[in-house]
Structure formats: C-alpha cells, structure tokens
Design a protein around this motif. Sequence first.
Motif, PDB file in Angstrom:
ATOM      1  N   ARG A 160      -4.859   9.623  10.306  1.00 55.63           N
ATOM      2  CA  ARG A 160      -5.071  11.105  10.459  1.00 55.63           C
ATOM      3  C   ARG A 160      -4.267  11.452   9.051  1.00 55.63           C
ATOM      4  N   LYS A 161      -4.813  12.759   8.435  1.00 52.61           N
ATOM      5  CA  LYS A 161      -4.103  13.436   7.373  1.00 52.61           C
ATOM      6  C   LYS A 161      -3.000  14.466   7.957  1.00 52.61           C
ATOM      7  N   ASN A 162      -3.309  14.854   9.061  1.00 48.31           N
ATOM      8  CA  ASN A 162      -2.293  15.727   9.868  1.00 48.31           C
ATOM      9  C   ASN A 162      -2.320  15.331  11.217  1.00 48.31           C
TER      10      ASN A 162
ATOM     11  N   THR B 292       0.769  -1.133  -0.086  1.00 53.69           N
ATOM     12  CA  THR B 292      -0.060   0.122   0.122  1.00 53.69           C
ATOM     13  C   THR B 292       0.761   1.097  -0.121  1.00 53.69           C
ATOM     14  N   CYS B 293       2.154   1.036   0.450  1.00 50.88           N
ATOM     15  CA  CYS B 293       3.043   2.430   0.479  1.00 50.88           C
ATOM     16  C   CYS B 293       4.246   1.926   0.828  1.00 50.88           C
TER      17      CYS B 293
ATOM     18  N   VAL C  19      -2.706   6.497   4.198  1.00 49.77           N
ATOM     19  CA  VAL C  19      -2.517   5.263   4.057  1.00 49.77           C
ATOM     20  C   VAL C  19      -1.880   5.095   5.458  1.00 49.77           C
ATOM     21  N   VAL C  20      -0.964   5.654   5.763  1.00 48.06           N
ATOM     22  CA  VAL C  20       0.223   5.537   6.806  1.00 48.06           C
ATOM     23  C   VAL C  20      -0.325   6.343   7.877  1.00 48.06           C
TER      24      VAL C  20
ATOM     25  N   GLN D  41       5.431  14.425   3.896  1.00 50.53           N
ATOM     26  CA  GLN D  41       6.246  13.794   2.708  1.00 50.53           C
ATOM     27  C   GLN D  41       5.415  12.688   2.133  1.00 50.53           C
ATOM     28  N   ILE D  42       4.832  11.545   3.270  1.00 45.76           N
ATOM     29  CA  ILE D  42       4.101  10.448   2.901  1.00 45.76           C
ATOM     30  C   ILE D  42       2.975  10.609   2.220  1.00 45.76           C
TER      31      ILE D  42
END
Length: 324
Positions: A317-319, A39-40, A123-124, A115-116
């Motif tokens: 979370r996105k942030n 996935t990443c 995903v992460v 960065q990710i």
Amino acid sequence: MGCSTRTVKKSWVSLSLVASILCWSAVSAQLTPNFYNKTCPQALPIVKAAITQALSQEARMGASLLRLHFHDCFVNGCDGSILLDDTTTFRGEKSAGANANSARGFEVIDNIKTQIEKVCSGVVSCADILALATRDSVVELGGPSWNVTLGRRDSRTASLSGANTNLPGPTSSLTSLISAFQAQGLSAKDMIALSGAHTIGQSRCQFFRSRIYNESNIDKAFAASLQKNCPFNGAGDSNLAPLDSTTANGFDNNYYKNLRSQKGVFHSDQELFNGGSADAQVTTYSTDQQAFFTDFAASMVRMGNIKPLTGTQGEIRKNCRRIN
C-alpha cells in the motif's frame, strides 16, 4: 529436501520447470530480517528514529503499537488489515469491539509510511512497518530486542467479524485464552509470555470495573486504589489506569510480580495466576526477568509469522489506510 531441476527424460522438462518455479516461490516466500537491505536500506533507521521521537512525546504509544500489531496478526494474519479505514462501501476492523475507541497509534504508522515512501516508494509494506515499530517500541521502553523477519505484504481487505471473534478480551478465562492463541498456532507458553506485554500500557475503567468491585482474588488495597478513579455507578468509563502499577512505562517483569500479589488489572490477567496451569510459568518470569525477555522475543517472532502475505499476494500500500 533441497530443490532440484534435474530431468531424466525430455518429456519431463515442463514438469521439472513447474517444480523449479514452485520451489523458488516457496523459498522466496520466507520472511527474512534482511528483506529490505538492498531495496530500501533506509527503512529500518527511519522506523527506529520515528519511534524514538513518538515515545519521547508519549511513552504510552509503545504499548499502543504493540497492541496494534497483536490485533493485526490475530485477524487473518499479520497483513496490515487493522490499518484500513472504513469507507462508504467497506467496513474494516477498527470498529470491532476490541478496537473501537481503543486501538491507537495509526498516526505514528502513517508518519513512518510517509517518510519511507519519499525514499523507497512502493517497496515497504505497512504490515512490516507495524512489526518493526512494535519491536523498536519494546526496546525503547527497556525490553528485549529480536530480529523482525520481513517481507510481509498488505492485504486488500479486512475482517470485522474476525476481529470480533478472534481477539481475547479482558474477561477471558485461562481456558479461552489458551484456545484463542492455539487457534493462531501459538502455544500456552507463548500466550503467557506475550501477556507480559501488559507490563506497559493503560486500560479504560469500563474494562476492569467488574473485577475491582466483584472479584475476591484481588488485593483489597489495590482494588480500592483503582476504585477511586473508576466509580461503581458507571461514571468515568474512559478514565485510565496502568496495567502495571509498579512501572507503567517500563518494559520489565513487574507484571508477573503483580499477578503473584493479586494485582492483575484485568480478570484475564489474574487468570494467569489463579491456581491453574499457568502459575509455574508466571512464577518463573516473576523471579527471572531474562527468562521472560527471552521467551517474549521468541514468541513475538512466532506471532509476527502468522499467515503473512508474501510473493505476489496482496499489495504494497502507498497509504496504510486504504488499498491502492
């Protein structure tokens, strides 16, 4: 026992289906080192490169990230809760006594997350990023490596009261240290091994002033050297001293050697070598660095597995500073 979906009677089909789903959920909830391989796959290299850069700018950051991971896991598990900022309606863990004005490294995690997100959005988890950043920091400073198990999800809340209650402090006794770790499912052996994290990092004067002026189980010359930058009158609270005066930015076993010479900076450090049950393990680590590295790595895996959120629990979370 393995999972089975075999049915004997037609009337049991629905029950068997439920059992199958529950079994799959239990298996899928296990953390695994290769969780992001498909996935990443860029995630781990991104973390490693960012940590190398961050530590090249400030070696102390490695200890800060290690401490951040520890303080996260000891409060409701390794769920990234410590990363949440306070809002007008929410007060998180950053303002707890053990974290206020001392927990640091948030910007490094923010940078990695940014960065990710550019290559694998949503995903992460932040909790996994912190766990990976911690491992890579220890390795960068000369310490052991370990397989970081992944698949944690991020919490949607935090616990200020938990942070104020669960985290052992610099004045803790050996008994209270053991109890604090046992409350998280970690043994006394884990506690002594993980305390070796103090082979890197620094502390503010206010957290060791009482020891260097009032305690007798401290090398006199060592105490005097710390007193020069930590006055008795209360000035210089924020002045820093390395927790390992021998190799402040090197991950090694000098922390334990220092304890045997009564050069522990914190009262809680010296409690590990003060005629008690921890003395033998400290002695072993002081003479056998590989034994310390092996046990530290194993204990870090166990600590990283404290009550993770998995499956559909929590969120990604996105942030890292706020919930989605």
